[in-house]
Structures are given as structure tokens and as C-alpha cells.
Design a protein around this motif. Structure first.
Motif, mmCIF file in Angstrom:
data_model
loop_
_atom_site.group_PDB
_atom_site.id
_atom_site.type_symbol
_atom_site.label_atom_id
_atom_site.label_comp_id
_atom_site.label_asym_id
_atom_site.label_seq_id
_atom_site.Cartn_x
_atom_site.Cartn_y
_atom_site.Cartn_z
ATOM 1 N N UNK A 1 60.062 132.319 46.052
ATOM 2 C CA UNK A 1 60.754 131.049 46.292
ATOM 3 C C UNK A 1 59.796 129.912 46.597
ATOM 4 N N UNK A 2 58.830 130.156 47.473
ATOM 5 C CA UNK A 2 57.949 129.072 47.928
ATOM 6 C C UNK A 2 56.648 128.998 47.153
ATOM 7 N N UNK A 3 56.310 130.082 46.428
ATOM 8 C CA UNK A 3 55.040 130.195 45.695
ATOM 9 C C UNK A 3 53.829 130.207 46.626
ATOM 10 N N UNK A 4 54.078 130.446 47.920
ATOM 11 C CA UNK A 4 52.988 130.535 48.888
ATOM 12 C C UNK A 4 52.404 131.953 48.896
ATOM 13 N N UNK A 5 51.132 132.094 49.309
ATOM 14 C CA UNK A 5 50.507 133.426 49.347
ATOM 15 C C UNK A 5 51.217 134.358 50.323
ATOM 16 N N UNK A 6 51.300 135.619 49.975
ATOM 17 C CA UNK A 6 51.806 136.646 50.881
ATOM 18 C C UNK A 6 50.593 137.267 51.563
ATOM 19 N N UNK A 7 50.489 137.026 52.850
ATOM 20 C CA UNK A 7 49.287 137.371 53.602
ATOM 21 C C UNK A 7 49.397 138.760 54.229
ATOM 22 N N UNK A 8 48.332 139.545 54.096
ATOM 23 C CA UNK A 8 48.187 140.843 54.734
ATOM 24 C C UNK A 8 49.272 141.843 54.324
ATOM 25 N N UNK A 9 49.672 141.805 53.067
ATOM 26 C CA UNK A 9 50.556 142.854 52.550
ATOM 27 C C UNK A 9 49.728 144.105 52.309
ATOM 28 N N UNK A 10 50.309 145.260 52.560
ATOM 29 C CA UNK A 10 49.621 146.522 52.318
ATOM 30 C C UNK A 10 49.913 147.012 50.910
ATOM 31 N N UNK A 11 48.864 147.292 50.162
ATOM 32 C CA UNK A 11 48.956 147.697 48.759
ATOM 33 C C UNK A 11 48.368 149.097 48.652
ATOM 34 N N UNK A 12 49.223 150.093 48.419
ATOM 35 C CA UNK A 12 48.784 151.493 48.458
ATOM 36 C C UNK A 12 49.040 152.188 47.132
ATOM 37 N N UNK A 13 48.070 153.006 46.714
ATOM 38 C CA UNK A 13 48.264 153.863 45.553
ATOM 39 C C UNK A 13 49.021 155.102 46.023
ATOM 40 N N UNK A 14 50.213 155.309 45.468
ATOM 41 C CA UNK A 14 51.037 156.432 45.900
ATOM 42 C C UNK A 14 50.329 157.759 45.659
ATOM 43 N N UNK A 15 50.614 158.713 46.556
ATOM 44 C CA UNK A 15 50.039 160.060 46.489
ATOM 45 C C UNK A 15 48.525 160.070 46.670
ATOM 46 N N UNK A 16 48.006 159.049 47.352
ATOM 47 C CA UNK A 16 46.576 159.017 47.676
ATOM 48 C C UNK A 16 46.391 158.184 48.936
ATOM 49 N N UNK A 17 45.176 158.185 49.466
ATOM 50 C CA UNK A 17 44.857 157.355 50.631
ATOM 51 C C UNK A 17 44.178 156.055 50.223
#
Length: 292
Positions: A29-45
Motif C-alpha cells: 500500500x505505502x511502497x515503503x521498505x519492510x524493515x527487519x523481516x525474517x527471510x528463511x529457506x524452509x527445511x534449513x537453518x
């Protein structure tokens, strides 16, 4: 000479399998950055966190492009996408629309109660691959007088070696699974822990967070950002990267219920450590003060 050529060919093939996985997360909606989102590869660390500008990058094996990515961030629904679709692209996430409840003002009596005061030694527990560590606080007779969160106190071990950023989250309980469920704190509050600081107190009175009848979870969320990196061997491309701060654990000998929950590989689970006698009474060194 043939051996040298063979070695160079093998080396080039190994390094060619490494890619710089990158992209950006923005609010739809705002086109603003999403800060500190966690991005994880499933089935791995394997995973990373988005930075202040919403961008992220991580050196990975090319094979991970065939994996699925789990994205988790406060005030956004958990999202799963194909890694190859996210690579070098911008992903727009829809925020969760919240309907604010009516606030009823009552006479202030100025009463408070603190749950799980940290009295014993605080120890370090390595949390490689664990995005969040949550501690469960039940709603008991002790909390009858007081329903609203006033402050949260989080202790850290001496092991954290630098100024670092982290975030904490507050969840209610899923009635079917007993695991952390909905975010009760709707505000993104990244916190800075100064070098040598071993305790942080956060005042939450202005947010009117009420203790649910089934209790709540306070979760320490580690941020996998360059600012927090330490101890990596720069000469070894496959060396594990460590991130500050290291949340402290302490022993609660009188506790009977399961207190420790882990967010690993994109989902919550009860900690397997609670099945080991020596660790059964250990939990994050976190206390909560409630007021009326």
C-alpha cells in the motif's frame, strides 16, 4: 601440472555454485521498505533479515534457488514463495488490517505484579538458526489484580560482544496447538543493546496490551543483519556467521509448565530441551510487569 589444472577446475566449479541471493521487500500500500523481516529457506537453518531499506542479500549455494522461502514480519501475514521467484526481485507484502477495540477508561488503583523476576545466574545459549525464542507466561491467580503489560525486562549473557539490534514480539496462544499465534504488539520496535549492556527494560504502558485469559508469549527475535555480525572467518566462504546479541537463560526451579518455545524453519515448536532433565527448568531470562 595436470593436478594443478584439475584443482583449479574443481575450485572454479565450487565457487561458481555460490550466488548472491538478493531482493527487496516493500509494503504493497505505502511502497515503503519492510524493515527487519525474517527471510528463511524452509527445511534449513539458512536465512537473512531485510535491512532498513527493505533490501537483503545472502551468499548461498545455487541449489537453494529450488527451495521455498518463508517470510515472517510483524503486522504482515506469513508468506511462502519460491526462492527463484524472489531472487533479484521486489516482493510487495500486504499489511494485516487491524480493527482497534474500544478502550474503556477505569479508575486507576496503581497496583502491579512482576512475573518471573530474574534472580539466578544468567547463562548463554547458542541459538544458531533459531529466529525467535519465546517464553510462556500463564494467566494465573497471581495476575488477577493486574491485566495490562507495563514493562518487559530482558537479560543477556556476557557472550554478546558488540552493540547490536534485536526485536521482541508478544503473542497470544493458539487454542488448538498451544503455540504462539497472533501478534499482540502491533508496533515495530527494534531495540539497540549497547556494548557491555546486560539488561534492557522496555516500557509498554502506552500500547494497552492486555493479558489474554490463556496467557501470553514474549519472544526474543534475532535480526540477521550485517550490523549484528561477529566472529565470522572471512577466509572461509562456508564459515557460519554469528549474530549478536545472545539472549540469556536462567533456571526457574518452581516452574512446572513448559516455558520454552522455538521458531525454527518457519514454524513454532516446543523446545526439545525441556525433555532433558538438566535443561527442563531453563528458559529465557525475561520478566513481565503487569499493572491495572
Amino acid at each position: 601440472m595436470k593436478k594443478l589444472i584439475f584443482f583449479l577446475l574443481v575450485s572454479s566449479q565450487v565457487f561458481s555454485q555460490k550466488i548472491d541471493f538478493s531482493g527487496k521487500l516493500l509494503d504493497f500500500k505505502t511502497k515503503e521498505p519492510i524493515v527487519y523481516a525474517n527471510i528463511s529457506f524452509l527445511n534449513s537453518n539458512k536465512g537473512i533479515s531485510s535491512q532498513e531499506n527493505g533490501a537483503f542479500n545472502l551468499l548461498i549455494d545455487k541449489k537453494y534457488l529450488e527451495s521455498k522461502i518463508h517470510i515472517s514480519c510483524l503486522n504482515y501475514r506469513d508468506t511462502i514463495v519460491n526462492a527463484k521467484d524472489l531472487h533479484k526481485n521486489t516482493l510487495f507484502l500486504n499489511p494485516i488490517s487491524e480493527v482497534l477495540e474500544e478502550i474503556v477508561l477505569t479508575k486507576k488503583i496503581d497496583r502491579s505484579v512482576t512475573l518471573d523476576v530474574v534472580k539466578k545466574k544468567v547463562e548463554a545459549v547458542h541459538t544458531s538458526g533459531m529466529r525467535m525464542i519465546a517464553k510462556y507466561f500463564p494467566n494465573s491467580k497471581k495476575t488477577t489484580c493486574c491485566n495490562y503489560i507495563s514493562t518487559i525486562e530482558i537479560h543477556f549473557s556476557k557472550r554478546h560482544s558488540k552493540q547490536s539490534k534485536f526485536r521482541f514480539r508478544i503473542f497470544d496462544e493458539d487454542k488448538e496447538t498451544g503455540l504462539p499465534n497472533n501478534d499482540l504488539l502491533k508496533v515495530n520496535l527494534p531495540l539497540v543493546l549497547k556494548e557491555g549492556e546486560l539488561k534492557l527494560i522496555v516500557n509498554l504502558e502506552e500500547y494497552d496490551i492486555e493479558m489474554p485469559k490463556d496467557g501470553l508469549f514474549v519472544a526474543f527475535e534475532k535480526l540477521f543483519i550485517p550490523f549484528n555480525e561477529y566472529g565470522k572467518d572471512v577466509n572461509n566462504i562456508d564459515a557460519e556467521t554469528y549474530y549478536s546479541p545472545v539472549v540469556g537463560f536462567t533456571k526457574y526451579p518452581k516452574k512446572k509448565e513448559n516455558m520454552l518455545y522455538l521458531y525454527v524453519k518457519g514454524k513454532w515448536q516446543k523446545s526439545p530441551l525441556t525433555k532433558i532433565k538438566h535443561f527442563k527448568k531453563y528458559a529465557p531470562a525475561i520478566s513481565v510487569t503487569l499493572t491495572n
